[in-house]
Design a protein around this motif. Structure first.
Motif, PDB file in Angstrom:
ATOM      1  N   SER A  37       0.982  -1.226   0.133  1.00  8.10           N
ATOM      2  CA  SER A  37      -0.039   0.004  -0.062  1.00  8.10           C
ATOM      3  C   SER A  37       0.888   1.256  -0.127  1.00  8.10           C
ATOM      4  O   SER A  37       0.662   2.256  -0.852  1.00  8.10           O
ATOM      5  N   ILE A  38       1.872   1.515   0.942  1.00  3.42           N
ATOM      6  CA  ILE A  38       2.574   2.781   0.976  1.00  3.42           C
ATOM      7  C   ILE A  38       3.633   2.462  -0.121  1.00  3.42           C
ATOM      8  O   ILE A  38       3.790   3.746  -0.787  1.00  3.42           O
ATOM      9  N   LEU A  39       3.963   1.469  -0.719  1.00  3.80           N
ATOM     10  CA  LEU A  39       4.863   1.652  -1.857  1.00  3.80           C
ATOM     11  C   LEU A  39       4.059   2.073  -3.230  1.00  3.80           C
ATOM     12  O   LEU A  39       4.564   2.904  -3.741  1.00  3.80           O
ATOM     13  N   ILE A  40       2.788   1.523  -3.338  1.00  5.35           N
ATOM     14  CA  ILE A  40       1.953   2.057  -4.372  1.00  5.35           C
ATOM     15  C   ILE A  40       1.682   3.456  -4.212  1.00  5.35           C
ATOM     16  O   ILE A  40       1.815   4.525  -5.312  1.00  5.35           O
ATOM     17  N   ILE A  41       1.507   3.918  -3.120  1.00  6.30           N
ATOM     18  CA  ILE A  41       0.715   5.454  -2.802  1.00  6.30           C
ATOM     19  C   ILE A  41       1.925   6.306  -3.249  1.00  6.30           C
ATOM     20  O   ILE A  41       1.852   7.346  -3.838  1.00  6.30           O
TER      21      ILE A  41
END
Length: 213
Positions: free
Chosen positions: A184-188
């Motif tokens: 999630s944080i990598l994509i965001i």
């Protein structure tokens, strides 16, 4: 929790923007009365060239054994062992396998997406060379050496980021929706950085002063 989230975002931004710039020079060539080449540039090698792909591959591959057990409805020893070790995300065997798969797929993706031999041949074709390195095979070997060295911290970084929700689940008694870590944080952050780059390129095309310095 907010400080933890900010620290995670800062770490991801720092590593995603980090790169190793290999200098490349092009020799001057006279074609008729005009001279071509004589410029210098660089080959950018990102620390994390694979992005979020290794995390997705590893999580998908780890889901296959549990899916096989679910469809087989077997009570054999292997099915019991998989149910005990590869279904719960906080099990040590699951965590270790997940981390190793992320590291493996990071190297695998970089190996198929970046070809040092092809880059070296293109540089030699257009008269480019790395200062201190002979053109051709020595250049390809040097690029492979740098690529292997720089992929290690990127792969370990991906593995650690992906394990943050699991560690929080075990140590902090967080729930399954822990937001700071994993894909999630990598994509965001990746989408945010790419959006900023697109806006900056549009501003430069229109001769406005950008906000990235």
């Amino acid at each position: 929790m907010i400080l933890c989230g900010l620290a995670m975002v800062g770490l991801v931004v720092f590593v995603e923007q980090a790169q190793r710039r290999i200098p490349v020079q092009y020799a001057k060539r006279m074609i008729g009365r005009r001279s071509y080449g004589g410029t210098s540039t660089y080959i950018p090698m990102k620390v994390n060239q694979a992005g979020v792909i290794p995390v997705i591959f590893a999580s998908s591959l780890l889901y296959i054994p549990a899916l096989i057990v679910q469809f087989s409805n077997s009570k054999a020893g292997w099915a019991t062992w998989i149910s005990q070790n590869f279904v719960k995300g906080d099990h040590p065997i699951y965590i270790a396998t997940y981390f190793l798969l992320i590291v493996f797929f990071a190297f695998f993706y970089v190996a198929i997406s970046f070809n040092p031999e092809e880059v070296a041949d293109n540089m030699k074709k257009y008269g480019g060379f790395i200062p201190g390195i002979r053109a051709g095979r020595p250049t390809a070997e040097y690029l492979s050496y740098v690529l292997n060295r720089i992929t290690w911290p990127g792969a370990l970084y991906l593995g650690l980021i992906a394990l943050v929700p699991t560690v929080a689940l075990v140590t902090l008694n967080a729930n399954q929706n822990f937001p700071f870590g994993g894909t999630s944080i990598l994509i965001i952050v990746g989408v945010g950085l790419e959006t900023v780059k697109q806006i900056e390129s549009q501003l430069q095309q229109r001769h406005y002063e950008g906000f990235l310095r």
